[in-house]
Design a protein around this motif. Structure first.
Motif, PDB file in Angstrom:
ATOM      1  N   THR A   1     -11.278 -47.827 -13.777  1.00  0.00           N
ATOM      2  CA  THR A   1     -12.523 -48.267 -14.426  1.00  0.00           C
ATOM      3  C   THR A   1     -13.207 -47.097 -15.113  1.00  0.00           C
ATOM      4  O   THR A   1     -13.643 -47.194 -16.265  1.00  0.00           O
ATOM      5  CB  THR A   1     -13.470 -48.895 -13.400  1.00  0.00           C
TER       6      THR A   1
ATOM      7  N   HIS B   1     -13.765 -52.675 -12.499  1.00  0.00           N
ATOM      8  CA  HIS B   1     -14.902 -53.121 -11.688  1.00  0.00           C
ATOM      9  C   HIS B   1     -16.181 -52.953 -12.508  1.00  0.00           C
ATOM     10  O   HIS B   1     -16.575 -51.824 -12.834  1.00  0.00           O
ATOM     11  CB  HIS B   1     -14.980 -52.294 -10.406  1.00  0.00           C
TER      12      HIS B   1
ATOM     13  N   THR C   1      -8.862 -48.730  -8.484  1.00  0.00           N
ATOM     14  CA  THR C   1      -9.742 -49.481  -9.371  1.00  0.00           C
ATOM     15  C   THR C   1     -10.897 -48.615  -9.857  1.00  0.00           C
ATOM     16  O   THR C   1     -11.280 -48.669 -11.027  1.00  0.00           O
ATOM     17  CB  THR C   1     -10.287 -50.728  -8.653  1.00  0.00           C
TER      18      THR C   1
ATOM     19  N   MET D   1     -11.532 -61.432  -9.789  1.00  0.00           N
ATOM     20  CA  MET D   1     -11.875 -60.207 -10.514  1.00  0.00           C
ATOM     21  C   MET D   1     -10.649 -59.307 -10.617  1.00  0.00           C
ATOM     22  O   MET D   1      -9.873 -59.176  -9.668  1.00  0.00           O
ATOM     23  CB  MET D   1     -13.010 -59.468  -9.813  1.00  0.00           C
TER      24      MET D   1
ATOM     25  N   THR E   1      -8.192 -56.277 -10.443  1.00  0.00           N
ATOM     26  CA  THR E   1      -8.122 -55.140  -9.526  1.00  0.00           C
ATOM     27  C   THR E   1      -8.093 -53.821 -10.285  1.00  0.00           C
ATOM     28  O   THR E   1      -8.053 -52.762  -9.669  1.00  0.00           O
ATOM     29  CB  THR E   1      -6.856 -55.255  -8.659  1.00  0.00           C
TER      30      THR E   1
ATOM     31  N   VAL F   1     -13.908 -51.404  -2.609  1.00  0.00           N
ATOM     32  CA  VAL F   1     -13.298 -51.342  -3.938  1.00  0.00           C
ATOM     33  C   VAL F   1     -12.139 -50.360  -3.850  1.00  0.00           C
ATOM     34  O   VAL F   1     -12.297 -49.246  -3.349  1.00  0.00           O
ATOM     35  CB  VAL F   1     -14.305 -50.848  -5.006  1.00  0.00           C
TER      36      VAL F   1
ATOM     37  N   THR G   1     -19.402 -53.105 -11.917  1.00  0.00           N
ATOM     38  CA  THR G   1     -20.479 -52.275 -11.375  1.00  0.00           C
ATOM     39  C   THR G   1     -20.160 -50.792 -11.515  1.00  0.00           C
ATOM     40  O   THR G   1     -21.015 -49.983 -11.902  1.00  0.00           O
ATOM     41  CB  THR G   1     -20.721 -52.611  -9.888  1.00  0.00           C
TER      42      THR G   1
END
Length: 242
Positions: A101, A6, A97, A1, A3, A93, A8
């Protein structure tokens, strides 16, 4: 995934930004722009100069920065205010990030609610004549990136980010940035017009700065705002005060 992104965090941010109340606020100015464009088109016909007046005087000067304020501050400010951001930051997390995001989401929302209605309004007012529609759409897109980054950073600095952002958008960008020569050169609006203006024919779309200068200043602002916002988020603790 990756960095830097994210899923979610992105989903939660989209849900927060596009809740019923905030979506109504986000959609009100674009709707008003389209309505104004239809009225002007009916009264003046297809006219590139009318398009420049409406898009420059309302879309770029007021709508885009205000949408940027709502999306940028709304992407993180409420979570910091109510403390729920600490639950998110307690997860495995990286805080960078989380910030990046939220920035991607804020940019996307700002573009949808500013660049898209700008394009629609430009086509209503002038069609594809003289490249005005393309010029203002590109200007709205690059301005969206800078505004989202700037106001997201502001959301990590103060609990009054919305108020400060609106003062900036309405006083500096819409008022001083439109009429005071010195202030215009230090305006995201003018930097964006410098980038988009090259796509219009003749001298219809002008700016106080050159294309290269405008592009460089937009990149510098975006990068610095994202960097400082991530830095602020890394140092955030439950006891953090302004």
């Amino acid at each position: 995934m990756s960095t830097a992104f994210h899923p979610t965090v992105a989903r939660l941010t989209y849900r927060a930004l596009l809740g019923r109340r905030r979506a109504l606020v986000l959609g009100s100015l674009p709707l008003l722009l389209v309505v104004i464009s239809v009225v002007v088109r009916l009264m003046a016909g297809a006219d590139p100069q009318s398009a420049v007046n409406v898009l420059g005087g309302f879309a770029l000067a007021a709508m885009v920065p205000i949408v940027g304020v709502i999306a940028g501050t709304g992407a993180i400010g409420p979570e910091i205010d109510d403390g729920s951001v600490m639950y998110l930051l307690s997860k495995p997390v990286k805080r960078r990030t989380v910030l990046l995001t939220k920035l991607v989401v804020a940019i996307g929302v700002t573009m949808v609610f500013s660049a898209v209605p700008t394009l629609v309004s430009a086509l209503i007012l002038a069609g594809t004549a003289d490249g005005v529609a393309v010029a203002y759409t590109v200007a709205a897109m690059v301005a969206s990136v800078a505004y989202a980054s700037l106001f997201l950073m502001l959301g990590t600095i103060t609990r009054h980010a919305v108020v400060v952002g609106l003062v900036y958008a309405l006083v500096w960008e819409a008022l001083l940035g439109s009429f005071v020569p010195g202030a215009r050169a230090l305006s995201v609006q003018q930097w964006a017009l410098a980038v988009g203006g090259d796509l219009a024919e003749g001298k219809l779309v002008t700016s106080e700065v050159g294309t290269v200068t405008g592009a460089v200043l937009l990149v510098v602002l975006t990068v610095l705002a994202a960097w400082y916002g991530a830095r602020r988020l890394r140092t955030l603790t439950p006891a953090t005060e302004e």
